[in-house]
Design a protein around this motif. Structure first.
Motif, PDB file in Angstrom:
ATOM      1  N   ILE A 174       0.857  -1.202  -0.145  1.00  0.00           N
ATOM      2  CA  ILE A 174       0.012  -0.065  -0.067  1.00  0.00           C
ATOM      3  C   ILE A 174       0.955   1.118   0.089  1.00  0.00           C
ATOM      4  O   ILE A 174       1.750   1.402   0.718  1.00  0.00           O
ATOM      5  N   MET A 175       0.301   2.369  -0.645  1.00  0.00           N
ATOM      6  CA  MET A 175       1.197   3.450  -0.821  1.00  0.00           C
ATOM      7  C   MET A 175       0.363   4.588  -0.191  1.00  0.00           C
ATOM      8  O   MET A 175      -0.469   4.771  -0.805  1.00  0.00           O
ATOM      9  N   PRO A 176       1.000   5.268   0.676  1.00  0.00           N
ATOM     10  CA  PRO A 176       0.277   6.105   1.391  1.00  0.00           C
ATOM     11  C   PRO A 176       0.208   7.616   0.740  1.00  0.00           C
ATOM     12  O   PRO A 176       0.974   7.685  -0.191  1.00  0.00           O
ATOM     13  N   ASP A 177      -0.946   8.406   0.773  1.00  0.00           N
ATOM     14  CA  ASP A 177      -1.078   9.530  -0.007  1.00  0.00           C
ATOM     15  C   ASP A 177       0.229  10.628   0.214  1.00  0.00           C
ATOM     16  O   ASP A 177       0.476  11.339  -0.625  1.00  0.00           O
ATOM     17  N   ASN A 178       0.564  10.580   1.785  1.00  0.00           N
ATOM     18  CA  ASN A 178       1.373  11.596   2.065  1.00  0.00           C
ATOM     19  C   ASN A 178       2.554  10.967   3.175  1.00  0.00           C
ATOM     20  O   ASN A 178       1.951  10.393   4.238  1.00  0.00           O
ATOM     21  N   GLY A 201      -0.248  -4.916  12.016  1.00  0.00           N
ATOM     22  CA  GLY A 201       0.284  -3.999  12.908  1.00  0.00           C
ATOM     23  C   GLY A 201       0.274  -2.521  11.902  1.00  0.00           C
ATOM     24  O   GLY A 201       0.220  -2.584  10.812  1.00  0.00           O
ATOM     25  N   GLU A 202       0.202  -1.449  12.336  1.00  0.00           N
ATOM     26  CA  GLU A 202       0.235  -0.178  11.850  1.00  0.00           C
ATOM     27  C   GLU A 202       1.347   0.031  10.950  1.00  0.00           C
ATOM     28  O   GLU A 202       2.576  -0.178  11.182  1.00  0.00           O
ATOM     29  N   ASN A 203       0.865   0.402   9.567  1.00  0.00           N
ATOM     30  CA  ASN A 203       1.895   0.603   8.360  1.00  0.00           C
ATOM     31  C   ASN A 203       2.634  -0.484   8.037  1.00  0.00           C
ATOM     32  O   ASN A 203       3.454  -0.450   7.360  1.00  0.00           O
ATOM     33  N   ALA A 204       2.398  -1.819   8.518  1.00  0.00           N
ATOM     34  CA  ALA A 204       3.130  -3.078   8.257  1.00  0.00           C
ATOM     35  C   ALA A 204       2.763  -3.271   6.760  1.00  0.00           C
ATOM     36  O   ALA A 204       3.628  -4.127   5.951  1.00  0.00           O
ATOM     37  N   ALA A 205       1.757  -2.907   6.112  1.00  0.00           N
ATOM     38  CA  ALA A 205       1.299  -3.272   5.000  1.00  0.00           C
ATOM     39  C   ALA A 205       1.991  -2.603   3.568  1.00  0.00           C
ATOM     40  O   ALA A 205       1.912  -2.740   2.529  1.00  0.00           O
ATOM     41  N   TYR A 206       2.897  -1.702   4.316  1.00  0.00           N
ATOM     42  CA  TYR A 206       3.800  -0.792   3.201  1.00  0.00           C
ATOM     43  C   TYR A 206       4.950  -1.686   2.933  1.00  0.00           C
ATOM     44  O   TYR A 206       5.743  -1.313   2.045  1.00  0.00           O
ATOM     45  N   PHE A 207       5.079  -2.858   3.674  1.00  0.00           N
ATOM     46  CA  PHE A 207       6.196  -3.688   3.056  1.00  0.00           C
ATOM     47  C   PHE A 207       5.879  -5.076   2.245  1.00  0.00           C
ATOM     48  O   PHE A 207       4.839  -5.752   2.861  1.00  0.00           O
ATOM     49  N   ALA A 208       6.336  -5.198   1.328  1.00  0.00           N
ATOM     50  CA  ALA A 208       6.229  -6.430   0.395  1.00  0.00           C
ATOM     51  C   ALA A 208       6.952  -7.780   0.946  1.00  0.00           C
ATOM     52  O   ALA A 208       6.585  -8.890   0.759  1.00  0.00           O
ATOM     53  N   HIS A 209       8.208  -7.533   1.389  1.00  0.00           N
ATOM     54  CA  HIS A 209       8.948  -8.753   1.784  1.00  0.00           C
ATOM     55  C   HIS A 209       9.516  -8.572   3.199  1.00  0.00           C
ATOM     56  O   HIS A 209       9.938  -7.702   3.517  1.00  0.00           O
ATOM     57  N   TYR A 210       9.357  -9.489   3.895  1.00  0.00           N
ATOM     58  CA  TYR A 210       9.602  -9.314   5.624  1.00  0.00           C
ATOM     59  C   TYR A 210      10.068 -10.419   6.121  1.00  0.00           C
ATOM     60  O   TYR A 210       9.507 -11.758   5.748  1.00  0.00           O
ATOM     61  N   SER A 211      10.783 -10.692   7.061  1.00  0.00           N
ATOM     62  CA  SER A 211      11.174 -11.850   7.744  1.00  0.00           C
ATOM     63  C   SER A 211      11.712 -11.448   8.859  1.00  0.00           C
ATOM     64  O   SER A 211      12.062 -10.462   9.509  1.00  0.00           O
ATOM     65  N   LEU A 212      11.429 -12.493   9.988  1.00  0.00           N
ATOM     66  CA  LEU A 212      11.878 -12.489  11.357  1.00  0.00           C
ATOM     67  C   LEU A 212      12.716 -13.648  11.906  1.00  0.00           C
ATOM     68  O   LEU A 212      12.372 -14.929  11.459  1.00  0.00           O
ATOM     69  N   GLN A 213      13.717 -13.388  12.397  1.00  0.00           N
ATOM     70  CA  GLN A 213      14.561 -14.499  12.913  1.00  0.00           C
ATOM     71  C   GLN A 213      15.023 -14.432  14.096  1.00  0.00           C
ATOM     72  O   GLN A 213      15.371 -13.157  14.852  1.00  0.00           O
TER      73      GLN A 213
END
Length: 317
Positions: A174-178, A201-213
């Motif tokens: 997702i791309m925010p307007d501002n 989580g808030e604004n997490a949808a802005y990332f297409a690729h994500y991992s946690l180790q």
């Protein structure tokens, strides 16, 4: 003058007969091993142990039979211990010997050694007995936890394996307007009823690729959040993390944080806020990693949620 020369000659004679202090050398006696009534185990399997100056120790070479990789590097005189999630081994059928001597009775000396033991990337103390290398269970905290039961007289070590959660969102982020409307990120992974983790989580949808180790270190544990370098809003998240970083990808541990960690970052595990000790930034192969070190040790099965909140500085530090 004669009196002065007499005193000087006497002092020189004393130096000649007094032993000179030298540093310890390999093979020198370093301390004592005592008989012990403590029963040690690794993942519930009995293992031979020793009482070294009041601490429970095991032979590093024996750990190869208990799910560890133990590799000898002869050229560098280094014994390396690692723990892999896919490393299989069959523990021996070891039976605790009958205690024939009172606990605390002298058993044998342990010796200084020039062999270094590298456990999970950390050099730990080690000693030599009969050509074998002793290490204390308490120094293997990067691989798991040791539980001491003073009533049962047991020292039980349980391995906790590193684990990773990966996400690859196929939909375009997702791309925010501002972009100036973004004040921070709330990155949360939540475990569902069947054991799968989901990103929220808030604004997490802005990332297409994500991992946690999840890793375990000598300092406790660390959690690593990784993103592709071309993520659209990584620069904003980087502002929050970089302001708190006290080491970087060049291995520079002398970085002074530009901002107090607690003022910009919050980490909670299972709803419990954790005190973040260090914040690191690494990068390579197209990704950026943010590594947070804290006290704690959670197997994957015991994690219900992990939440990282990053607040973007209102002013450039």
């Amino acid at each position: 003058m004669k009196q002065f020369l007499s005193v000087l000659l006497t002092f020189a004679c004393l130096l000649a007969v007094l032993p000179l202090s030298v540093s310890a050398r390999p093979g020198d006696i370093a301390g004592a091993v005592y008989y012990s009534d403590i029963r040690a185990s690794v993942d519930g399997h009995p293992i031979e142990s020793y009482n070294v100056d009041g601490y429970t120790a095991v032979c590093a070479e024996d750990l190869a039979s208990y799910g560890f990789s133990v590799v000898w590097h002869g050229a560098s005189r280094l014994l390396e211990i690692r723990l892999y999630t896919d490393y299989e081994s069959t523990p021996p059928e070891y039976t605790y010997p009958e205690v024939t001597k009172p606990a605390g009775t002298y058993r044998m000396p342990y010796l200084e050694t020039d062999i270094q033991v590298l456990a999970g990337g950390t050099i730990i103390p080690s000693w030599n007995i009969d050509g074998r290398t002793l290490v204390r269970l308490r120094d293997l905290t990067m691989f798991g936890v040791t539980v001491w039961d003073p009533v049962a007289r047991t020292s039980a070590f349980t391995k906790i394996l590193q684990w990773t959660m990966n996400y690859d969102i196929t939909a375009a982020p997702i791309m925010p307007d501002n972009m100036t409307d973004i004040s921070g990120f709330d990155l949360t992974v939540i475990r569902d009823d069947i054991g799968h983790f989901h990103l929220d989580g808030e604004n997490a949808a802005y990332f297409a690729h994500y991992s946690l180790q999840w890793n375990f270190t000598a300092d406790g544990a660390d959690v690593r959040f990784s993103f592709y370098q071309n993520e659209p809003h990584l620069d904003l998240l980087r502002q929050a993390v970089d302001a708190c970083a006290n080491w970087d990808y060049r291995g520079n541990f002398a970085v002074t944080p530009k901002a107090d960690i607690a003022s910009l970052m919050t980490l909670t595990i299972n709803g419990e806020e954790k005190s973040i000790h260090t914040v690191g930034v690494t990068q390579g192969n197209g990704h950026v990693d943010y590594i947070l070190t804290f006290d704690g040790c959670y197997p994957r099965a015991e994690v219900s949620d992990i939440r990282l909140t990053c607040r973007i500085p209102t002013e450039t530090p």
